[in-house]
Design a protein around this motif. Structure first.
Motif, PDB file in Angstrom:
ATOM      1  N   GLU A  57      30.536  -0.855 -35.825  1.00 22.08           N
ATOM      2  CA  GLU A  57      30.607   0.506 -36.403  1.00 22.08           C
ATOM      3  C   GLU A  57      29.290   1.380 -35.851  1.00 22.08           C
ATOM      4  O   GLU A  57      28.309   0.826 -35.948  1.00 22.08           O
ATOM      5  CB  GLU A  57      30.810   0.561 -37.705  1.00 22.08           C
ATOM      6  N   ALA A  58      29.558   2.576 -35.504  1.00 18.68           N
ATOM      7  CA  ALA A  58      28.346   3.488 -35.049  1.00 18.68           C
ATOM      8  C   ALA A  58      28.687   4.874 -35.406  1.00 18.68           C
ATOM      9  O   ALA A  58      29.778   5.199 -35.564  1.00 18.68           O
ATOM     10  CB  ALA A  58      28.154   3.446 -33.542  1.00 18.68           C
ATOM     11  N   LYS A  59      27.567   5.471 -36.089  1.00 13.70           N
ATOM     12  CA  LYS A  59      27.423   7.018 -36.319  1.00 13.70           C
ATOM     13  C   LYS A  59      26.224   7.464 -36.200  1.00 13.70           C
ATOM     14  O   LYS A  59      25.260   7.078 -36.830  1.00 13.70           O
ATOM     15  CB  LYS A  59      27.902   7.177 -37.742  1.00 13.70           C
ATOM     16  N   ILE A  60      25.885   8.242 -35.000  1.00  9.91           N
ATOM     17  CA  ILE A  60      24.645   8.587 -34.640  1.00  9.91           C
ATOM     18  C   ILE A  60      24.430  10.116 -34.384  1.00  9.91           C
ATOM     19  O   ILE A  60      25.471  10.639 -33.596  1.00  9.91           O
ATOM     20  CB  ILE A  60      24.292   7.931 -33.347  1.00  9.91           C
ATOM     21  N   ASP A  61      23.947  10.767 -35.448  1.00 10.07           N
ATOM     22  CA  ASP A  61      23.761  12.232 -35.334  1.00 10.07           C
ATOM     23  C   ASP A  61      22.681  12.684 -34.236  1.00 10.07           C
ATOM     24  O   ASP A  61      21.662  12.236 -34.293  1.00 10.07           O
ATOM     25  CB  ASP A  61      23.484  12.964 -36.693  1.00 10.07           C
ATOM     26  N   ILE A  62      22.906  13.605 -33.407  1.00 10.36           N
ATOM     27  CA  ILE A  62      21.947  14.000 -32.322  1.00 10.36           C
ATOM     28  C   ILE A  62      21.470  15.419 -32.797  1.00 10.36           C
ATOM     29  O   ILE A  62      22.496  16.219 -32.666  1.00 10.36           O
ATOM     30  CB  ILE A  62      22.651  13.717 -31.103  1.00 10.36           C
ATOM     31  N   PRO A  63      20.505  15.643 -32.967  1.00 10.81           N
ATOM     32  CA  PRO A  63      19.972  17.007 -33.622  1.00 10.81           C
ATOM     33  C   PRO A  63      19.449  17.626 -32.387  1.00 10.81           C
ATOM     34  O   PRO A  63      19.065  17.120 -31.329  1.00 10.81           O
ATOM     35  CB  PRO A  63      18.891  16.735 -34.511  1.00 10.81           C
ATOM     36  N   GLN A  64      19.285  18.970 -32.355  1.00  9.68           N
ATOM     37  CA  GLN A  64      18.799  20.014 -31.461  1.00  9.68           C
ATOM     38  C   GLN A  64      17.775  20.882 -32.056  1.00  9.68           C
ATOM     39  O   GLN A  64      18.269  21.522 -33.054  1.00  9.68           O
ATOM     40  CB  GLN A  64      19.880  20.664 -30.486  1.00  9.68           C
ATOM     41  N   VAL A  65      16.680  21.132 -31.697  1.00  8.68           N
ATOM     42  CA  VAL A  65      15.740  22.113 -32.223  1.00  8.68           C
ATOM     43  C   VAL A  65      15.612  23.188 -31.466  1.00  8.68           C
ATOM     44  O   VAL A  65      15.545  23.397 -30.211  1.00  8.68           O
ATOM     45  CB  VAL A  65      14.219  21.239 -32.091  1.00  8.68           C
ATOM     46  N   SER A  66      15.409  24.421 -32.058  1.00 11.01           N
ATOM     47  CA  SER A  66      14.801  25.646 -31.527  1.00 11.01           C
ATOM     48  C   SER A  66      13.904  26.174 -32.292  1.00 11.01           C
ATOM     49  O   SER A  66      13.902  26.354 -33.547  1.00 11.01           O
ATOM     50  CB  SER A  66      15.998  26.669 -31.344  1.00 11.01           C
ATOM     51  N   ILE A  67      12.831  26.764 -31.725  1.00 10.88           N
ATOM     52  CA  ILE A  67      11.685  27.294 -32.404  1.00 10.88           C
ATOM     53  C   ILE A  67      11.620  28.794 -31.969  1.00 10.88           C
ATOM     54  O   ILE A  67      11.009  28.786 -30.758  1.00 10.88           O
ATOM     55  CB  ILE A  67      10.466  26.418 -32.268  1.00 10.88           C
ATOM     56  N   GLY A  68      11.571  29.788 -32.739  1.00 11.25           N
ATOM     57  CA  GLY A  68      11.377  31.028 -32.288  1.00 11.25           C
ATOM     58  C   GLY A  68      12.414  31.470 -31.378  1.00 11.25           C
ATOM     59  O   GLY A  68      13.575  30.948 -31.369  1.00 11.25           O
ATOM     60  N   ASP A  69      11.943  32.005 -30.097  1.00 13.42           N
ATOM     61  CA  ASP A  69      12.702  32.298 -29.062  1.00 13.42           C
ATOM     62  C   ASP A  69      12.470  31.264 -27.829  1.00 13.42           C
ATOM     63  O   ASP A  69      12.989  31.485 -26.762  1.00 13.42           O
ATOM     64  CB  ASP A  69      12.568  33.689 -28.669  1.00 13.42           C
ATOM     65  N   GLN A  70      11.952  29.952 -28.106  1.00 12.63           N
ATOM     66  CA  GLN A  70      11.773  29.201 -27.083  1.00 12.63           C
ATOM     67  C   GLN A  70      12.873  28.396 -27.055  1.00 12.63           C
ATOM     68  O   GLN A  70      14.007  28.184 -27.914  1.00 12.63           O
ATOM     69  CB  GLN A  70      10.657  28.247 -27.401  1.00 12.63           C
ATOM     70  N   ALA A  71      13.351  27.840 -25.717  1.00 11.49           N
ATOM     71  CA  ALA A  71      14.283  27.207 -25.366  1.00 11.49           C
ATOM     72  C   ALA A  71      14.120  25.675 -25.778  1.00 11.49           C
ATOM     73  O   ALA A  71      15.097  24.818 -26.313  1.00 11.49           O
ATOM     74  CB  ALA A  71      14.564  27.142 -23.823  1.00 11.49           C
ATOM     75  N   ASN A  72      12.962  25.111 -25.667  1.00 12.62           N
ATOM     76  CA  ASN A  72      12.763  23.782 -26.211  1.00 12.62           C
ATOM     77  C   ASN A  72      13.559  22.702 -25.573  1.00 12.62           C
ATOM     78  O   ASN A  72      14.104  21.709 -26.109  1.00 12.62           O
ATOM     79  CB  ASN A  72      12.829  23.431 -27.759  1.00 12.62           C
ATOM     80  N   THR A  73      13.770  22.914 -24.206  1.00  8.27           N
ATOM     81  CA  THR A  73      14.665  22.053 -23.448  1.00  8.27           C
ATOM     82  C   THR A  73      14.103  20.839 -23.235  1.00  8.27           C
ATOM     83  O   THR A  73      14.750  19.708 -23.580  1.00  8.27           O
ATOM     84  CB  THR A  73      14.702  22.598 -21.998  1.00  8.27           C
ATOM     85  N   GLU A  74      12.902  20.426 -23.199  1.00 11.05           N
ATOM     86  CA  GLU A  74      11.963  19.205 -22.880  1.00 11.05           C
ATOM     87  C   GLU A  74      12.175  18.415 -24.222  1.00 11.05           C
ATOM     88  O   GLU A  74      12.369  17.387 -24.375  1.00 11.05           O
ATOM     89  CB  GLU A  74      10.639  19.290 -22.449  1.00 11.05           C
TER      90      GLU A  74
END
Length: 291
Positions: free
Chosen positions: A103-120
C-alpha cells in the motif's frame, strides 16, 4: 412649455455624459479606485486585529493560513502592503496504490513564494517523492511469491513561515517487518527562492559543525541524566561504530517560533527506534541570530 423644458434638460444631461474622458484622467481615476480598495483591505485587517486582540504576528499567521487555504484570498492578500511575501504550498499530485499486502499514499507538494516560479525547489521535492515511489514499486516487483508486506505513507506540513524562510517538512513512514519514520525538510530562502543548507547558513562560521555537535552532545547527556527512558547512541563506552560523534552538515532543519535552529534526525539515526524521530533545538548563543 413644460415638455420643452424637460426635453432640453434631458438633452443637456446626455451631452454631459458623452463628454470624452482623457486617457490620463481615466488612468488616474482607476489608480485612485485601486488605492482605495487596498486601503480598505488594510483597514479591515487592522480593525480585525484590534477587535480580536491579536498581535501583529498572530494576524499575519492567520492571513498566511487563509492564503494557503483559498487561492482567491491569496491573490487578494498579495496586494496588501507591509505583510511581506506570501508563501503558498499545495498538493501537486498524490501517488496511491494498493496491491495485496502493499500500500502506498504519497502526497507531493508544490511551493510558490511571491511571484517566483520556484522551479528548482519543486523539482527537488518531486525527485524526493519519486525516490519513495521507486522504492515502493521495486518492493512490489521483486515480490514474485506475493508474500511480502510493504506500506509507505508520506505527507507534508509547513513548520516555518517567517520573514526569511519557509520550511516544508515531508514526513514518511515505511512499514515492512517493523516501521521506520523519516523526515526530509526543505528550507527555502524567501529572498532567493532557493533551498538553503546548514553550510549556507553558517558560511561565515568555519567551525559550525563542531559547535552544533558539541551542543547536541550536551543535550543528549542532560536528557539521559534526567530521564532513564531516554537513550542515545552516544558515549556507550564501547566505541561503537553507530555512536554519534558529530553532524554531517546534511541534516534537515527548520526554525521554531523563536527563530531558533532545530535539527531533526531520522528514527534509528542517533537513538533506538522507540525514541522515534528526535529533534534538538540549538540556542542562539551557539548559532547567533540566523533565523
Amino acid at each position: 412649455m413644460e415638455n420643452d423644458s424637460r426635453n432640453k434638460l434631458e438633452k443637456l444631461k446626455e451631452e454631459y455624459h458623452n463628454i470624452p474622458v482623457p486617457a490620463s484622467a481615466r488612468e488616474n481615476i482607476m489608480a485612485g479606485i485601486e488605492k482605495a480598495k487596498k486601503e480598505k483591505r488594510m483597514r479591515i485587517v487592522i480593525q480585525f486585529t484590534k477587535k480580536t486582540g491579536l498581535t501583529a504576528a498572530a494576524a499575519l499567521l492567520a492571513i498566511t493560513v487563509m492564503a494557503n487555504v483559498s487561492p482567491t484570498t491569496a491573490n487578494a492578500m498579495e496586494n496588501i502592503p507591509v505583510l511581506g511575501t506570501i508563501a503558498k504550498v499545495v498538493t501537486f499530485r498524490t501517488f496511491e496504490d494498493t496491491k495485496d499486502n502493499y500500500e502506498a499514499k504519497i502526497d507531493i507538494p508544490q511551493v510558490s513564494i511571491g511571484d517566483q516560479a520556484n522551479t528548482e525547489v519543486n523539482k527537488s521535492i518531486e525527485e524526493y517523492a519519486n525516490q519513495l515511489i521507486a522504492e515502493y514499486e521495486k518492493e512490489v516487483t521483486e515480490d514474485v511469491a506475493g508474500e511480502g508486506h510493504y506500506s509507505v505513507t508520506s505527507n507534508y506540513q509547513v513548520v516555518t513561515d517567517n520573514d526569511k524562510y519557509l520550511s516544508l517538512r515531508i514526513n514518511t513512514t515505511v512499514i515492512m517487518a517493523s516501521g521506520a519514520d523519516y523526515v526530509k525538510i526543505f528550507t527555502i530562502d524567501k529572498a532567493t527562492g532557493q533551498v538553503v543548507t546548514l553550510k549556507d547558513l553558517f558560511r561565515n562560521k568555519a567551525d559550525y559543525i563542531q559547535a552544533l555537535s558539541d551542543n547536541i552532545k550536551e543535550q543528549m547527556r542532560a536528557q539521559m541524566a534526567a530521564d532513564d527512558s531516554k537513550m542515545y547512541f552516544f558515549e556507550s563506552g564501547e566505541e561503537a561504530a553507530e555512536d554519534f560523534n558529530q553532524i554531517t552538515g546534511d541534516e534537515s532543519f527548520y526554525f521554531n517560533e523563536n527563530g531558533e535552529l532545530v535539527l531533526v534526525f531520522d528514527e534509528y539515526t542517533v537513538a533506538p527506534g522507540y525514541m522515534g524521530v528526535v529533534e534538538f533545538t540549538i540556542p542562539k548563543s551557539v548559532t547567533g541570530d540566523i533565523g
